[in-house]
Design an enzyme around this catalytic site. Structure first.
Site, PDB file in Angstrom:
ATOM      1  N   HIS A  80      61.019  48.538  34.432  1.00 44.92           N
ATOM      2  CA  HIS A  80      61.586  47.803  33.307  1.00 44.92           C
ATOM      3  C   HIS A  80      62.187  46.481  33.771  1.00 44.92           C
ATOM      4  CE1 HIS A  80      62.445  51.856  31.041  1.00 44.92           C
ATOM      5  NE2 HIS A  80      61.185  51.730  31.421  1.00 44.92           N
ATOM      6  N   TYR A  94      66.069  45.634  22.989  1.00 44.95           N
ATOM      7  CA  TYR A  94      65.175  45.617  21.831  1.00 44.95           C
ATOM      8  C   TYR A  94      65.590  44.526  20.857  1.00 44.95           C
ATOM      9  CZ  TYR A  94      64.448  50.043  24.065  1.00 44.95           C
ATOM     10  OH  TYR A  94      64.224  51.005  25.013  1.00 44.95           O
ATOM     11  N   ASP A 105      58.085  47.815  24.740  1.00 45.61           N
ATOM     12  CA  ASP A 105      58.569  48.960  23.970  1.00 45.61           C
ATOM     13  C   ASP A 105      59.272  48.469  22.708  1.00 45.61           C
ATOM     14  OD1 ASP A 105      59.545  51.324  23.022  1.00 45.61           O
ATOM     15  OD2 ASP A 105      60.857  51.740  24.724  1.00 45.61           O
ATOM     16  N   HIS A 123      60.340  50.592  20.381  1.00 49.35           N
ATOM     17  CA  HIS A 123      61.361  51.620  20.180  1.00 49.35           C
ATOM     18  C   HIS A 123      61.652  51.868  18.706  1.00 49.35           C
ATOM     19  CE1 HIS A 123      64.579  54.136  22.004  1.00 49.35           C
ATOM     20  NE2 HIS A 123      63.848  53.982  23.089  1.00 49.35           N
ATOM     21  N   GLU A 139      54.257  49.984  23.079  1.00 48.82           N
ATOM     22  CA  GLU A 139      54.854  51.320  23.090  1.00 48.82           C
ATOM     23  C   GLU A 139      55.726  51.622  21.876  1.00 48.82           C
ATOM     24  OE1 GLU A 139      58.297  53.555  25.725  1.00 48.82           O
ATOM     25  OE2 GLU A 139      57.080  52.019  26.686  1.00 48.82           O
ATOM     26  N   GLU A 187      57.312  59.325  22.584  1.00 49.22           N
ATOM     27  CA  GLU A 187      58.594  59.601  23.227  1.00 49.22           C
ATOM     28  C   GLU A 187      59.476  60.544  22.406  1.00 49.22           C
ATOM     29  OE1 GLU A 187      62.404  56.804  24.320  1.00 49.22           O
ATOM     30  OE2 GLU A 187      60.413  56.090  24.879  1.00 49.22           O
ATOM     31  N   ARG A 206      52.978  59.538  25.309  1.00 47.41           N
ATOM     32  CA  ARG A 206      54.214  59.162  25.988  1.00 47.41           C
ATOM     33  C   ARG A 206      55.311  60.214  25.870  1.00 47.41           C
ATOM     34  NH1 ARG A 206      56.740  56.533  28.659  1.00 47.41           N
ATOM     35  NH2 ARG A 206      58.249  55.678  27.201  1.00 47.41           N
ATOM     36  N   HIS A 248      57.131  60.093  29.595  1.00 47.31           N
ATOM     37  CA  HIS A 248      58.437  59.442  29.510  1.00 47.31           C
ATOM     38  C   HIS A 248      59.196  59.659  30.815  1.00 47.31           C
ATOM     39  CE1 HIS A 248      62.522  59.118  27.258  1.00 47.31           C
ATOM     40  NE2 HIS A 248      61.993  57.910  27.356  1.00 47.31           N
ATOM     41  N   ASP A 295      67.242  59.202  31.688  1.00 40.71           N
ATOM     42  CA  ASP A 295      67.659  60.463  31.084  1.00 40.71           C
ATOM     43  C   ASP A 295      66.593  61.544  31.234  1.00 40.71           C
ATOM     44  OD1 ASP A 295      66.024  59.190  29.290  1.00 40.71           O
ATOM     45  OD2 ASP A 295      67.351  59.376  27.566  1.00 40.71           O
ATOM     46  N   GLU A 326      56.142  55.901  33.805  1.00 45.71           N
ATOM     47  CA  GLU A 326      57.402  55.160  33.711  1.00 45.71           C
ATOM     48  C   GLU A 326      58.320  55.608  34.842  1.00 45.71           C
ATOM     49  OE1 GLU A 326      60.776  54.165  30.309  1.00 45.71           O
ATOM     50  OE2 GLU A 326      59.570  55.982  30.119  1.00 45.71           O
TER      51      GLU A 326
END
Length: 404
Positions: free
Chosen positions: A126, A157, A210, A212, A236, A262, A283, A312, A316, A339
Site C-alpha cells: 500500500h 479513500y 481500492d 472500499h 478493488e 473483502e 478478495r 485479503h 487485521d 496483499e
C-alpha cells in the site's frame, strides 16, 4: 489410543496495535497442537467468547483429523450460519486442524494441498500519503525493495481518516462525528494521483486501487472507465455486497480488471460474480468465510471460471492468517496476487516463524503445518484495545453514513 481434541481456546493480542484473535487447539498427544486465525478486529471479544464457550464444548473429545466433518458440524450447529462472528470462530479451529494435520504428516501445508506451483508469492503493498509527492516517494521505496505491484491511495479513500481533506465540503452544523469524505473530490483525486504516478514511473509498474465501497454504483462505474488509460492491475471493492448486481453493468462498461470480496461471508455473494465472469480476482478475508476448508473450495470454483485469488491480507489478519494465505498461494494454480502489510519486530517475536518478504515475494518456511507458532506469555504484553475504529464510521459531506 485414538487422537482426540482436548482443548480449544482463543488468544487475543495486539503486537502491532490491531486486535488479533488466534485459536489454539490442543490434542491428546503431548505437545501436538494447532493454531488458526479468527481475527474479526471490530468484534474480537465476541469471536473469542464464541470460541471459548461454543467451539470448545462442541469439539473437545472429537477426532482432529476429520476436518471436513468438523467444519460442517460447526457451521450448522447453531442452525443460523454464515455470519462473521461464527465464521471467524470456525476459521480459527479449521486452520488449527490443518496445522495439526500437517504436523502429523510432517509436511508443510502447501505439500498437503498438492505441493508448490511456485516458489514465492508475489505481493502488492500500500502506497498512500498526504501529498502526491508523498505517494510517489512511497512507491519509489517499494520499487527499490523489489515490489512489482503497488496499491495507490491518496489520503486513504479521499477523506479525513488519513488527515487529507482534499477540498472537503464542510458538514452541516451539529453533524455527527465520523471520518468525513467527499465522493466527488475523491473521484477527481484518484484520477489525478494515477496520472501523477504514471507520469513519474511509467507503465512497467503494476498499479491497483481500492474504492472500499465509498461510491454509489454509477459513480464507481464512471471511475472505472476514467482509470482505463492508466492500465490498472485491478480495481478493488468498487461496490458494496448489497449492490453486486451492478457488476453486470460495470463489466459491460469498462475493461479495467475487477477485484471483489473483502466483505463477503456467504457463498451466495460470490457465486454469481464468479459464474457470470463478472470479476477477475476474488478478495475474501479467509477467516471471514470460515477458514482454509472453504477457501480451497472457493479457489477451485474460481479456477473453473478463470478468476484468480487475491486474499485479503492487511494488518487485521494475524500472522497465523497470513501464513495460511501464503500456503494456499503457493499451492493454488490460479493464484493472482497477495496483499501484504508486513510485520513489525514485536509481531515477529510473538509469532515466531512468520512468512518473510524478500524482493517483492513472500516465502513460507518448510516447517510442518502452517510453520508458525505463538509465544503466549509475550502475547499477553500486547493487550487488545476495545476502542472502536473511526474509519468504519464514514460519512459524506452532509453527514450521511456511508457503508465502508
Amino acid at each position: 489410543m485414538a487422537l482426540k481434541i482436548t482443548d480449544v481456546r482463543a488468544i487475543c493480542t495486539a503486537p502491532q496495535g490491531t486486535p488479533l484473535v488466534v485459536v489454539r487447539v490442543d490434542t491428546s498427544e503431548p505437545g501436538l497442537y494447532g493454531l488458526g486465525c479468527a481475527t474479526f478486529t471490530q468484534r474480537f471479544l465476541t469471536v473469542a467468547h464464541a470460541v471459548d464457550n461454543y467451539m470448545k464444548p462442541l469439539l473437545v473429545g472429537k477426532d482432529p483429523s476429520r476436518i471436513e466433518d468438523l467444519w460442517q458440524m460447526a457451521m450448522v450447529s447453531p442452525y443460523w450460519r454464515n455470519g462473521p462472528v461464527l465464521s471467524n470462530a470456525i476459521s480459527g479451529v479449521d486452520m488449527a486442524l490443518w496445522d495439526i494435520k500437517g504436523k502429523l504428516a510432517n509436511m508443510p501445508l502447501y505439500d498437503l494441498l498438492g505441493g508448490k506451483v511456485r516458489e514465492g508469492v508475489r505481493v502488492y503493498r500500500h502506497a498512500d500519503g498526504k501529498t502526491l509527492e508523498e505517494v510517489g516517494d512511497r512507491v519509489q521505496q517499494f520499487i527499490e525493495d523489489g515490489v512489482q505491484v503497488v496499491r495507490i491511495q491518496w489520503g486513504g479513500y479521499g477523506g479525513n481518516a488519513h488527515g487529507v481533506t482534499q477540498n472537503l465540503r464542510m458538514p452541516p452544523e451539529g453533524a455527527c462525528e465520523g471520518a468525513y469524505y467527499d465522493p466527488l473530490m475523491y473521484q477527481l483525486s484518484v484520477v489525478k494521483v494515477f496520472d501523477y504516478i504514471r507520469n513519474r514511473f511509467g507503465f512497467e509498474l503494476e498499479l491497483c486501487h481500492d474504492v472500499h465501497e465509498h461510491l454509489d454504483p454509477i459513480e464507481a462505474i464512471r471511475l472505472g472507465k476514467e482509470l482505463e488509460p492508466y492500465r490498472l492491475f485491478f480495481f478493488e471493492d468498487a461496490l458494496a455486497p448489497e449492490q453486486i448486481e451492478w457488476f453486470r453493468l460495470m463489466r459491460q462498461q469498462t475493461c479495467t480488471p475487477i477485484a471483489m470480496g473483502e466483505l463477503f461471508n456467504n457463498p451466495r455473494e460470490w457465486t454469481p460474480l464468479i459464474a457470470e465472469k463478472l470479476i477477475d480476482f476474488i478478495r475474501v478475508h479467509i477467516s471471514q468465510i470460515g477458514g482454509i476448508t472453504p477457501a480451497i473450495k472457493l479457489a477451485h470454483l474460481c479456477d473453473a471460471y478463470a478468476v484468480r485469488t487475491a486474499w485479503h491480507g492487511p494488518g487485521d489478519v494475524s500472522p497465523v492468517g497470513h501464513a495460511a494465505n501464503i500456503h494456499l498461494d503457493l499451492a493454488l494454480w490460479n493464484f493472482g496476487i497477495q496483499e501484504w502489510s508486513g510485520f513489525n519486530q514485536a509481531a515477529q517475536e510473538v509469532f515466531p516463524g512468520c512468512p518473510e518478504l524478500r524482493k517483492g515475494y513472500v516465502y513460507a518456511n518448510d516447517k510442518p503445518g502452517l510453520g508458525i507458532d505463538i509465544d503466549e506469555e509475550l502475547a499477553k504484553k500486547f493487550p487488545c484495545s476495545e476502542k472502536l475504529p473511526a474509519w468504519t464510521n464514514c460519512r459524506r459531506p452532509d453527514g450521511t453514513l456511508q457503508r465502508p
